[in-house]
Design an enzyme around this catalytic site. Structure first.
Site, PDB file in Angstrom:
ATOM      1  N   TYR A 143       0.765  -1.297  -0.521  1.00 49.70           N
ATOM      2  CA  TYR A 143      -0.183   0.444  -0.103  1.00 49.70           C
ATOM      3  C   TYR A 143       0.900   1.431   0.240  1.00 49.70           C
ATOM      4  O   TYR A 143       1.462   1.085   0.767  1.00 49.70           O
ATOM      5  CB  TYR A 143      -0.817   0.214   1.088  1.00 49.70           C
ATOM      6  CG  TYR A 143      -1.785   1.318   1.159  1.00 49.70           C
ATOM      7  CD1 TYR A 143      -2.403   1.194  -0.005  1.00 49.70           C
ATOM      8  CD2 TYR A 143      -1.742   2.151   2.155  1.00 49.70           C
ATOM      9  CE1 TYR A 143      -3.321   2.315   0.396  1.00 49.70           C
ATOM     10  CE2 TYR A 143      -2.646   3.343   2.476  1.00 49.70           C
ATOM     11  CZ  TYR A 143      -3.514   3.700   1.217  1.00 49.70           C
ATOM     12  OH  TYR A 143      -4.401   4.361   1.507  1.00 49.70           O
ATOM     13  N   ASP A 235       9.450   1.852   1.111  1.00 52.01           N
ATOM     14  CA  ASP A 235       8.113   3.010   1.250  1.00 52.01           C
ATOM     15  C   ASP A 235       8.158   2.582   2.382  1.00 52.01           C
ATOM     16  O   ASP A 235       7.806   1.697   3.641  1.00 52.01           O
ATOM     17  CB  ASP A 235       6.718   2.567   0.301  1.00 52.01           C
ATOM     18  CG  ASP A 235       5.504   3.548   1.535  1.00 52.01           C
ATOM     19  OD1 ASP A 235       5.947   4.131   2.852  1.00 52.01           O
ATOM     20  OD2 ASP A 235       4.691   2.623   0.442  1.00 52.01           O
ATOM     21  N   LYS A 264       3.499   9.213   8.695  1.00 53.63           N
ATOM     22  CA  LYS A 264       2.993   8.480  10.280  1.00 53.63           C
ATOM     23  C   LYS A 264       4.454   9.212  11.222  1.00 53.63           C
ATOM     24  O   LYS A 264       4.147  10.460  11.496  1.00 53.63           O
ATOM     25  CB  LYS A 264       3.191   7.471   9.764  1.00 53.63           C
ATOM     26  CG  LYS A 264       1.947   7.384   8.983  1.00 53.63           C
ATOM     27  CD  LYS A 264       1.319   5.452   9.364  1.00 53.63           C
ATOM     28  CE  LYS A 264       0.168   5.394   8.344  1.00 53.63           C
ATOM     29  NZ  LYS A 264       0.325   4.621   7.107  1.00 53.63           N
TER      30      LYS A 264
END
Ligand code: PLP
Length: 424
Positions: A143, A235, A264
């Site tokens: 994702y 990522d 995040k």
């Protein structure tokens, strides 16, 4: 357990917001999500006053839990009260950039943006601009946010958009392959090698159960991208400053990617993303290069303050020892319960990430298909609600992972293990 206020709020939300939420996964809870009133250390209190041990932790950003330590809180409040933002640079952007460059060896320069999605979108554009090539190799079940280039399904022969609203022609430039499948990567390089700008991968699949790389997989990706003058993009939006501490997952695996995307934790609970890497590559962003990149809110002083003070606090205190220690205690406890009560299930995770995958054969999943074949309906329809009824808030479905924070205690872990014992 009384849910009246959450139900009423959701009813109001359904009238004015699509699906009643601002991010799709939040509505995965049935029949309706509970609304949070406030956080407290490792817990949340919902709109009806019920307290839960919270292992969702904002779906990843909250390394320190809900109570920010005094210096973190003070700096955030100072930045907010001085006026939120300016449209011209501030010192704290440089401070956070220097901090990341000092701790993550592959990062020589960094650009801050406002979300993980924006980071991966910019990273893909940068890789294409830098190499002059079009194609991106991604992992099935990986994702990378809500962006056109990576919302694909199918395989490298037959990629198609995984969402309405994306032209088929976009997905033709994205080649999805199974995680941990070296042969599939060899095949796409044999066929498209000259037009592959980058391999974009999560070091650990963190949004599709938790799937760990097999020994040598990332070394293989590093080698094959180098052989073909393609870039390797890690990522690390989830794993960054969580797995491998301040050096991130790449330091744990001993891999030097060309580009890393962050999000995040690096924003300390505020909206953030970042693209870091070799100076010679990152310099291709405008204005030093010709790959367009810009953002009104990028490098927002409040976010930069939250990120910098969070990471400084982690550097100077026992944060990683604490969260990783509790992570071990949780996973060991879960292993015992699973061995006893559901030997076909798998406990996955490392450092402060954990998840029980409801596999049917006790084999740790090696790719997204293995997780998809698990008992995802039982997880969602039966198990999640049983945990909630015992005051434990787990992520919304079988696929999102769960996080230990500095606010959690051994008592939270032990209470959670008791709840698993009853629910599994
Ligand atoms: C969360 C996540 C994203 C997207 O970040 P947003 O801030 O939600 O846009 C991208 N990649 C990974 C690995 C993520 O976990």
């Amino acid at each position: 357990m009384n849910d009246d206020n959450s139900r009423e709020l959701y009813d109001r939300a359904l009238s004015v917001m699509p699906g009643g939420v601002n991010s799709a996964v939040r509505a995965a809870i049935e029949p309706y999500p509970f609304f949070v009133r406030k956080g407290d250390a490792g817990h949340v209190i919902d709109a009806d006053g019920t307290r839960y041990v919270d292992w969702v932790m904002g779906l990843g950003p909250l390394l320190l839990g809900h109570d920010l330590p005094e210096p973190v809180q003070a700096r955030i409040q100072q930045k907010a009260s001085e006026g939120p933002m300016y449209g011209t640079p501030t010192e704290i952007e440089v401070d956070l950039a220097e901090f990341v460059v000092r701790h993550v060896p592959s990062v020589e320069k960094i650009r801050f943006v406002n979300s993980g999605t924006e980071a991966t979108t910019s990273a893909v554009r940068l890789a294409r601009g830098y190499t002059g090539r079009n194609k991106i190799v991604v992992n099935q079940g990986g994702y990378h946010g809500a962006q056109e280039s990576t919302l694909v399904e199918g395989d490298a022969e037959n990629p198609r958009p995984s969402s309405a609203g994306i032209p088929q022609s976009f997905s033709e430039h994205t080649l999805p392959v199974p995680f941990n499948d070296e042969e599939a990567v060899r095949e796409v390089f044999a066929e498209h090698g000259d037009d592959i700008a980058a391999v974009l991968t999560e070091p650990i699949l963190g949004n599709y159960g938790i799937v760990h790389p097999e020994e040598g997989y990332h070394e293989f990706l590093r080698d094959i991208t180098e052989e073909h003058d393609s870039l390797l993009i890690f990522d690390e939006v989830i794993t960054g400053f969580r797995v491998g501490g301040l050096g991130c997952a790449q330091s744990e695996f001993g891999i030097t990617p060309d580009i890393t995307t962050f999000g995040k934790i690096v924003g300390g609970g505020f909206p953030v993303g970042a693209i870091g890497g070799r100076a010679e590559i990152i310099e291709n962003f405008t204005p030093s290069g010709d790959v367009f990149q810009a953002g009104t809110f990028s490098g927002h002083p409040v976010t930069m303050a939250a990120g910098l003070e969070t990471l400084k606090f982690a550097a100077e205190n026992d944060v990683y020892e604490h969260v990783n220690g509790l992570g071990d205690r949780l996973r060991e406890g879960l292993e015992e319960i699973v061995a006893d009560q559901a030997p076909e299930y798998t406990v996955a995770g490392t450092d402060s990430m954990f998840k029980v995958i409801f596999t049917r054969d006790g084999e740790a999943p090696t790719n997204a298909a293995d997780v998809k074949n698990a008992e995802t309906d039982r997880w969602r329809r039966v198990f999640w609600g049983q945990m909630k009824a015992q005051g434990v808030f787990l992520s919304q479905n079988q696929f999102e992972c769960q996080f230990v924070s500095y606010g959690h205690t051994e008592e939270d872990v032990d209470r959670t293990l008791e709840a698993y014992k009853h629910a599994l």
